[in-house]
Design a protein around this motif. Sequence first.
Motif, PDB file in Angstrom:
ATOM      1  N   ILE A 101       0.677  -1.182   0.008  1.00  0.00           N
ATOM      2  CA  ILE A 101       0.039  -0.139   0.068  1.00  0.00           C
ATOM      3  C   ILE A 101       0.876   1.100   0.142  1.00  0.00           C
ATOM      4  CG2 ILE A 101      -1.987   1.122   1.184  1.00  0.00           C
ATOM      5  CD1 ILE A 101      -2.539  -1.406   2.795  1.00  0.00           C
ATOM      6  N   THR A 102       0.495   2.266  -0.827  1.00  0.00           N
ATOM      7  CA  THR A 102       1.193   3.363  -0.970  1.00  0.00           C
ATOM      8  C   THR A 102       0.331   4.704  -0.683  1.00  0.00           C
ATOM      9  OG1 THR A 102       1.364   3.545  -3.257  1.00  0.00           O
ATOM     10  CG2 THR A 102       3.281   2.618  -2.422  1.00  0.00           C
ATOM     11  N   CYS A 103       0.717   5.445   0.017  1.00  0.00           N
ATOM     12  CA  CYS A 103      -0.472   6.815   0.255  1.00  0.00           C
ATOM     13  C   CYS A 103      -0.095   8.016  -0.316  1.00  0.00           C
ATOM     14  CB  CYS A 103      -0.482   7.044   1.663  1.00  0.00           C
ATOM     15  SG  CYS A 103      -1.297   5.336   2.579  1.00  0.00           S
ATOM     16  N   HIS A 104      -0.820   8.869  -0.981  1.00  0.00           N
ATOM     17  CA  HIS A 104      -0.280   9.792  -1.686  1.00  0.00           C
ATOM     18  C   HIS A 104      -1.162  11.261  -1.599  1.00  0.00           C
ATOM     19  CE1 HIS A 104       2.250   7.130  -4.139  1.00  0.00           C
ATOM     20  NE2 HIS A 104       1.069   6.335  -3.941  1.00  0.00           N
ATOM     21  N   GLN A 105      -0.465  12.195  -1.705  1.00  0.00           N
ATOM     22  CA  GLN A 105      -1.392  13.497  -1.721  1.00  0.00           C
ATOM     23  C   GLN A 105      -1.014  14.268  -3.099  1.00  0.00           C
ATOM     24  OE1 GLN A 105      -3.289  13.798   1.973  1.00  0.00           O
ATOM     25  NE2 GLN A 105      -3.479  15.291   0.742  1.00  0.00           N
ATOM     26  N   LEU A 129      -9.735   6.753  -3.003  1.00  0.00           N
ATOM     27  CA  LEU A 129      -9.697   8.138  -2.894  1.00  0.00           C
ATOM     28  C   LEU A 129     -10.424   8.648  -1.922  1.00  0.00           C
ATOM     29  CD1 LEU A 129     -10.661  10.555  -5.646  1.00  0.00           C
ATOM     30  CD2 LEU A 129     -11.303   8.179  -5.716  1.00  0.00           C
ATOM     31  N   ASP A 130     -10.246   9.757  -1.270  1.00  0.00           N
ATOM     32  CA  ASP A 130     -11.128  10.524  -0.259  1.00  0.00           C
ATOM     33  C   ASP A 130     -11.419  11.751  -1.186  1.00  0.00           C
ATOM     34  OD1 ASP A 130     -10.377   8.667   1.751  1.00  0.00           O
ATOM     35  OD2 ASP A 130      -9.162  10.132   2.811  1.00  0.00           O
ATOM     36  N   LEU A 131     -12.941  11.706  -1.516  1.00  0.00           N
ATOM     37  CA  LEU A 131     -13.413  13.043  -2.164  1.00  0.00           C
ATOM     38  C   LEU A 131     -13.376  14.141  -1.147  1.00  0.00           C
ATOM     39  CD1 LEU A 131     -16.615  11.241  -3.505  1.00  0.00           C
ATOM     40  CD2 LEU A 131     -14.406  11.947  -4.993  1.00  0.00           C
ATOM     41  N   PRO A 132     -12.817  15.067  -1.876  1.00  0.00           N
ATOM     42  CA  PRO A 132     -12.829  16.368  -1.059  1.00  0.00           C
ATOM     43  C   PRO A 132     -14.348  16.883  -0.633  1.00  0.00           C
ATOM     44  CG  PRO A 132     -11.372  16.696  -2.924  1.00  0.00           C
ATOM     45  CD  PRO A 132     -12.253  15.453  -3.078  1.00  0.00           C
ATOM     46  N   ARG A 160      -8.982  12.525   4.288  1.00  0.00           N
ATOM     47  CA  ARG A 160      -7.572  13.143   4.236  1.00  0.00           C
ATOM     48  C   ARG A 160      -7.621  14.306   3.433  1.00  0.00           C
ATOM     49  NH1 ARG A 160      -3.471   8.329   6.251  1.00  0.00           N
ATOM     50  NH2 ARG A 160      -4.869   7.549   7.580  1.00  0.00           N
ATOM     51  N   SER A 161      -8.447  14.503   2.556  1.00  0.00           N
ATOM     52  CA  SER A 161      -8.596  15.463   1.292  1.00  0.00           C
ATOM     53  C   SER A 161      -8.622  16.839   1.890  1.00  0.00           C
ATOM     54  CB  SER A 161      -9.056  15.091   0.149  1.00  0.00           C
ATOM     55  OG  SER A 161      -8.923  13.958  -0.425  1.00  0.00           O
ATOM     56  N   GLU A 162      -8.398  17.756   1.340  1.00  0.00           N
ATOM     57  CA  GLU A 162      -8.427  19.243   1.243  1.00  0.00           C
ATOM     58  C   GLU A 162      -9.971  19.652   1.578  1.00  0.00           C
ATOM     59  OE1 GLU A 162      -7.339  23.667  -0.608  1.00  0.00           O
ATOM     60  OE2 GLU A 162      -6.656  21.643  -1.489  1.00  0.00           O
TER      61      GLU A 162
END
Length: 282
Positions: free
Chosen positions: A6-10, A61-64, A68-70
């Motif tokens: 697992i890799t996590c990204h912004q 993904l975390d939808l804004p 953890r999204s903006e």
Amino acid sequence: MTESKITCHQRTFNGVNVYYECHNYHPDKPAIVFIHGFLSSSFSFRRLIPLFEDTFSIITLDLPPFGRSEKSLTFQYSYKNLARIVIELIEYLKLKDVVLSGHSMGGQVCLNVAKLKPSCVSKLVLLCSSAYLGPSHYGLVMSSYVPFFYLWVKTWLSRKGVLGNLQNVVFDHKLIDEEMIDGYTEPFLDDRTFMALTRMIRDREGDLSSKDLQHIKKPSLLIWGEEDRVVPLHLGRKLKDDLTDSTFISLKEIGHLLPEECPDIVQSHMVDFLYGEKALSQ
């Protein structure tokens, strides 16, 4: 089953910072992109992901403005803009043979992706997808401009508490454990989420119409809980009628939160849909 990587990204997509995860990602593997629902995050797919990651690149993904999204106060939170985030993510990762799977509001985002850029999608899997909701009421939109309106939004969404909210979306309450409660508590800890939700109230343009849905030609699997109190079964059946190349499955004694309540059953139906009679291991 191989060990998961697992890799996590912004990264910024469509002008907003987005958190996403890659599970056993490889550009040559077919991909499943999971999109969560309202007041949720990638957390909601934690029980479903391990069932697929041997064979697929899994992207969540975390939808804004969730997870953890903006939590931007300037981003326009329309379905079209949320769909463009997904499209840009798919293109950035150069994903192939993409299966888009969305739960609840995430299903509506999937449908918007299929409408805006059909080439990004091979198949759709919709889990109790949002459908046929109109735009926010005019009075609610006007109220959203009142200072500190976000506090009312927070109070209204928190009125039942996280446990009460989960009991509304899960049929068998014995499934609700401390891990689940903790995972779904997170949105209620950050006031910026509710500030951004005042924007979402204004920006949400309503779900796709029957006419729009009938132009989506992607093979689609619709899975519904027969005890769904959020998006009732009859809306799932109507969605099946409007999506011309679709299969509909309803599950007894299952509520709205399919990825949590019955991941093994969901995976089995998805495998049948994606491979027909071929086993996932083949």
